[in-house]
Enzyme design. Structure first.
Site, mmCIF file in Angstrom:
data_model
loop_
_atom_site.group_PDB
_atom_site.id
_atom_site.type_symbol
_atom_site.label_atom_id
_atom_site.label_comp_id
_atom_site.label_asym_id
_atom_site.label_seq_id
_atom_site.Cartn_x
_atom_site.Cartn_y
_atom_site.Cartn_z
ATOM 1 N N GLN A 60 -2.663 8.703 3.032
ATOM 2 C CA GLN A 60 -1.337 9.202 2.665
ATOM 3 C C GLN A 60 -1.374 10.706 2.377
ATOM 4 O OE1 GLN A 60 1.476 7.850 2.903
ATOM 5 N NE2 GLN A 60 1.186 5.644 2.860
ATOM 6 N N SER A 61 -2.199 11.423 3.106
ATOM 7 C CA SER A 61 -2.391 12.851 2.859
ATOM 8 C C SER A 61 -1.118 13.667 3.103
ATOM 9 C CB SER A 61 -3.508 13.375 3.768
ATOM 10 O OG SER A 61 -3.517 14.782 3.803
#
Length: 218
Positions: A87-88
């Site tokens: 989920q960068s």
């Protein structure tokens, strides 16, 4: 160090570097009066709104990407490769910036409980922005990224890999952010006692670089 630079001198030197425009700067510099009130009006808080860098949902990495992707374009790279957590924020902004510039983007993301199917949040936006996403186990990420780069090169591509080496370029972007803060606090008629930072190494390093180059005492 020797004599400090003016903001104009800093911008003049930075202008010699490859850069691509990805957002509208400067970002707002806003006071948070209710936070000050909650602390008994003893402190005035101002926030530098880099969440409003606009592209791909905003965030601080856009300042870095202006320089790293500027370098990629100037040096003839034709594909962008990146990879961090599933989920960068950085990868989401990279995918958006690559789409803006018409460059294919490959993301090698770590599997974790935040990145399970169906795709949501940043991972969903990665797909919306057109990135090719490969989900791998955390201990396989480095090898998977290296294999992807080798695969792309074997097909005649020149991939630009975003990683720790380009934090130097990110630092340059954030030295300019400090220049904005200095100007904006002067416009607001204040002089900050402290500048508090959250972010990765390039963000903090850039603000420290700007502090030293500009002789900022805050």
């Amino acid at each position: 160090m020797g004599d400090s630079w003016s903001i104009e001198q800093l911008r003049e030197r930075v202008a010699r570097l490859p850069r691509t425009s990805l957002t509208h700067l400067p970002t707002p510099f806003q006071e948070c009066p209710r936070l000050g009130e909650a602390l008994g009006d003893r402190v005035r808080f101002f926030m530098k709104r880099d969440d409003l860098t606009t592209l791909g949902g905003g965030g601080n990495k856009i300042r870095k990407l202006e320089f790293s992707l500027g370098e990629a374009q100037a040096s003839g790279y034709d594909i962008i490769v990146h990879g961090l957590a599933g989920q960068s924020n950085y990868c989401r902004q990279t995918a958006a910036a690559a789409a803006r510039l018409g460059l294919p983007c490959y993301l090698v993301l770590r599997k974790d409980h935040k990145a399970e199917d169906p795709a949501q949040a940043n991972r969903l936006l990665d797909y919306v922005f057109g990135a090719e996403v490969r989900m791998v186990e955390p201990d396989e990420q480095a090898d998977a990224k290296a294999e992807l780069v080798a695969e792309l090169r074997s097909k005649g591509h020149k991939p630009y890999v975003i990683g720790y080496d380009d934090e130097v370029l990110g630092a340059i972007g954030y030295s300019l952010c400090l220049a904005e803060i200095i100007q904006q606090q002067a416009d607001a008629g204040i002089e900050a006692d402290y500048v508090c930072v959250t972010g990765r190494s390039g963000t903090l390093a850039g603000l420290i670089l700007g502090k030293r180059l500009l002789g900022f005492e805050g």
